[in-house]
Scaffold this motif. Structure first.
Motif, mmCIF file in Angstrom:
data_model
loop_
_atom_site.group_PDB
_atom_site.id
_atom_site.type_symbol
_atom_site.label_atom_id
_atom_site.label_comp_id
_atom_site.label_asym_id
_atom_site.label_seq_id
_atom_site.Cartn_x
_atom_site.Cartn_y
_atom_site.Cartn_z
ATOM 1 N N ALA A 161 0.848 -1.197 0.000
ATOM 2 C CA ALA A 161 0.000 0.000 0.000
ATOM 3 C C ALA A 161 0.884 1.248 0.000
ATOM 4 O O ALA A 161 1.683 1.442 0.916
ATOM 5 N N HIS A 162 0.752 2.083 -1.028
ATOM 6 C CA HIS A 162 1.517 3.332 -1.086
ATOM 7 C C HIS A 162 0.877 4.430 -0.258
ATOM 8 O O HIS A 162 1.525 5.410 0.105
ATOM 9 N N SER A 163 -0.386 4.273 0.026
ATOM 10 C CA SER A 163 -1.104 5.206 0.896
ATOM 11 C C SER A 163 -2.099 4.403 1.712
ATOM 12 O O SER A 163 -2.343 3.214 1.431
ATOM 13 N N ALA A 164 -2.676 5.036 2.739
ATOM 14 C CA ALA A 164 -3.624 4.335 3.610
ATOM 15 C C ALA A 164 -4.858 3.894 2.824
ATOM 16 O O ALA A 164 -5.373 4.633 1.978
ATOM 17 N N LEU A 165 -5.325 2.671 3.113
ATOM 18 C CA LEU A 165 -6.504 2.110 2.450
ATOM 19 C C LEU A 165 -7.640 2.009 3.464
ATOM 20 O O LEU A 165 -7.423 1.687 4.635
ATOM 21 N N VAL A 171 -10.471 -2.774 -4.587
ATOM 22 C CA VAL A 171 -9.046 -3.033 -4.826
ATOM 23 C C VAL A 171 -8.604 -2.409 -6.137
ATOM 24 O O VAL A 171 -7.467 -1.933 -6.259
ATOM 25 N N SER A 172 -9.488 -2.367 -7.108
ATOM 26 C CA SER A 172 -9.141 -1.790 -8.415
ATOM 27 C C SER A 172 -8.836 -0.300 -8.315
ATOM 28 O O SER A 172 -8.163 0.255 -9.189
ATOM 29 N N ASP A 197 -8.385 -5.731 -10.480
ATOM 30 C CA ASP A 197 -9.445 -6.702 -10.180
ATOM 31 C C ASP A 197 -10.645 -5.969 -9.578
ATOM 32 O O ASP A 197 -10.539 -5.335 -8.517
ATOM 33 N N THR A 198 -11.782 -6.059 -10.220
ATOM 34 C CA THR A 198 -12.990 -5.364 -9.758
ATOM 35 C C THR A 198 -13.861 -6.227 -8.864
ATOM 36 O O THR A 198 -14.910 -5.760 -8.395
ATOM 37 N N THR A 199 -13.479 -7.457 -8.628
ATOM 38 C CA THR A 199 -14.299 -8.356 -7.810
ATOM 39 C C THR A 199 -13.901 -8.340 -6.343
ATOM 40 O O THR A 199 -14.533 -9.019 -5.526
ATOM 41 N N LEU A 200 -12.841 -7.594 -5.987
ATOM 42 C CA LEU A 200 -12.352 -7.579 -4.610
ATOM 43 C C LEU A 200 -12.448 -6.181 -4.013
ATOM 44 O O LEU A 200 -12.438 -5.168 -4.721
ATOM 45 N N GLU A 201 -12.493 -6.145 -2.670
ATOM 46 C CA GLU A 201 -12.457 -4.881 -1.938
ATOM 47 C C GLU A 201 -11.609 -5.051 -0.693
ATOM 48 O O GLU A 201 -11.321 -6.183 -0.259
ATOM 49 N N VAL A 202 -11.208 -3.946 -0.104
ATOM 50 C CA VAL A 202 -10.396 -3.970 1.115
ATOM 51 C C VAL A 202 -11.306 -4.319 2.289
ATOM 52 O O VAL A 202 -12.356 -3.699 2.487
ATOM 53 N N SER A 203 -10.904 -5.308 3.067
ATOM 54 C CA SER A 203 -11.747 -5.787 4.170
ATOM 55 C C SER A 203 -11.444 -5.118 5.500
ATOM 56 O O SER A 203 -12.235 -5.216 6.444
ATOM 57 N N VAL A 217 -8.196 -8.460 2.077
ATOM 58 C CA VAL A 217 -9.070 -8.300 0.917
ATOM 59 C C VAL A 217 -10.128 -9.393 0.948
ATOM 60 O O VAL A 217 -9.918 -10.462 1.532
ATOM 61 N N LYS A 218 -11.257 -9.098 0.315
ATOM 62 C CA LYS A 218 -12.337 -10.073 0.225
ATOM 63 C C LYS A 218 -13.140 -9.785 -1.037
ATOM 64 O O LYS A 218 -13.067 -8.683 -1.599
ATOM 65 N N PRO A 219 -13.939 -10.757 -1.488
ATOM 66 C CA PRO A 219 -14.792 -10.497 -2.660
ATOM 67 C C PRO A 219 -15.793 -9.379 -2.377
ATOM 68 O O PRO A 219 -16.341 -9.273 -1.270
ATOM 69 N N ARG A 220 -16.053 -8.542 -3.349
ATOM 70 C CA ARG A 220 -17.022 -7.456 -3.198
ATOM 71 C C ARG A 220 -18.445 -8.026 -3.190
ATOM 72 O O ARG A 220 -18.771 -8.873 -4.023
ATOM 73 N N PRO A 221 -19.296 -7.568 -2.281
ATOM 74 C CA PRO A 221 -20.693 -8.028 -2.277
ATOM 75 C C PRO A 221 -21.410 -7.596 -3.556
ATOM 76 O O PRO A 221 -21.216 -6.485 -4.044
ATOM 77 N N VAL A 222 -22.204 -8.508 -4.083
ATOM 78 C CA VAL A 222 -23.027 -8.184 -5.251
ATOM 79 C C VAL A 222 -24.497 -8.015 -4.845
ATOM 80 O O VAL A 222 -25.298 -7.487 -5.614
ATOM 81 N N ILE A 223 -24.813 -8.498 -3.647
ATOM 82 C CA ILE A 223 -26.134 -8.284 -3.069
ATOM 83 C C ILE A 223 -25.949 -7.610 -1.714
ATOM 84 O O ILE A 223 -25.103 -8.040 -0.913
#
Length: 281
Positions: A161-165, A171-172, A197-203, A217-223
């Motif tokens: 991480a180059h900056s705080a997340l 993630v994308s 990757d558009t299917t993941l997000e920072v957890s 990281v974890k999969p992004r919710p779709v619902i």
């Protein structure tokens, strides 16, 4: 009639000594006998000690070649030792780098293919600082046994991480970059992601400069919670669809709680996509 061969001696100067005349007569008789043997057409064989010469020749050719030696330097040791540790202990965790904590005195070893066998390492395996005991072999011959203290690093390209997340950040869109880092001290699995990757997000929140771990990281919710979706119930070839309300966020493959709008009954279903939840009876 008996013939008698008379040998006529040359006239000898009376001034010669008497013993010299006798010597000359004997040499003349010997020369005549030797001339007769040559006129008999019989070959003259010269006896030589041929078997002895052949034995000496065979002995010299059958002599094994001289044993050749070479120096075994510190660089030679690090190459062999590092290769065995990489294959048997580090494996695919990254690229192993070794350094000796003490100077290695060059040894003389046979000029042949050498193999190294690890005899003892710490229970935890390769650590930043440890002692390793090994044997060096040349064919079936053991060249020697040694014990050396070493420093180790395992280099690998990892997401940083180059900056705080922030939690929930895609993630994308996160400020991430691949950097070569020493991961030997890392005891948690690192994140394996693809750029964009558009299917993941920072957890969870991540500080600047931190390595991205798998749990971050974890999969992004779709619902999402409160969303209406189609619940599909299957029983063999029979399929029924009903409208439900999602009570939890869910990514594809997650089991979430849903509620039937009509009966207000709660049950669990598996998220298939943005609109469909599979319910098993």
């Amino acid at each position: 009639m008996q013939l008698t061969r008379i040998f006529t001696m040359p006239r000898i100067n009376s001034q010669w000594p008497r013993n010299a005349c006798w010597r000359f007569s004997i040499l003349a008789i010997l020369w005549t006998g030797f001339a007769r043997s040559l006129s008999a057409d019989e070959p003259v064989l010269l006896q030589t000690n041929t078997p002895a010469i052949e034995a000496a020749t065979n002995a010299s050719t059958a002599r094994p070649p001289a044993h050749r030696d070479r120096a075994f330097s510190e660089q030679d040791l690090l190459q062999l030792l590092g290769g065995v540790l990489q294959q048997d202990y580090v494996k695919d965790r990254g690229e192993l780098e070794l350094r000796l904590n003490q100077p290695w005195k060059s040894r003389t070893v046979p000029d042949d293919v050498l193999t190294l066998k690890i005899l003892d390492v710490p229970t935890m395996g390769v650590t930043p600082v440890f002692v390793v005991r090994f044997e060096l072999h040349s064919g079936a011959e053991t060249v020697g046994t040694w014990q050396v203290p070493v420093q180790a690093r395992i280099w690998r390209e990892v997401w940083t991480a180059h900056s705080a997340l922030k939690r929930g950040e895609p993630v994308s869109e996160a400020d991430l970059a691949l950097e070569r880092r020493d991961v030997l001290a890392m005891h948690e699995p690192l994140a394996e992601i693809s750029s964009g990757d558009t299917t993941l997000e920072v957890s969870e929140s991540v500080q600047a400069g931190s390595l991205l771990l798998a749990r971050m990281v974890k999969p992004r919710p779709v619902i999402h919670r409160g969303q209406a979706a189609d619940a599909m119930v299957r029983d063999g070839v029979l399929s029924i669809t009903m409208k439900v309300e999602a009570l939890e966020d869910g990514a594809p493959g997650d089991l979430i709680r849903v509620r039937n709008f009509q009966t207000r009954r709660d049950f669990r279903g598996k998220v298939l996509n943005e609109q469909t939840i599979l319910v098993s009876l």
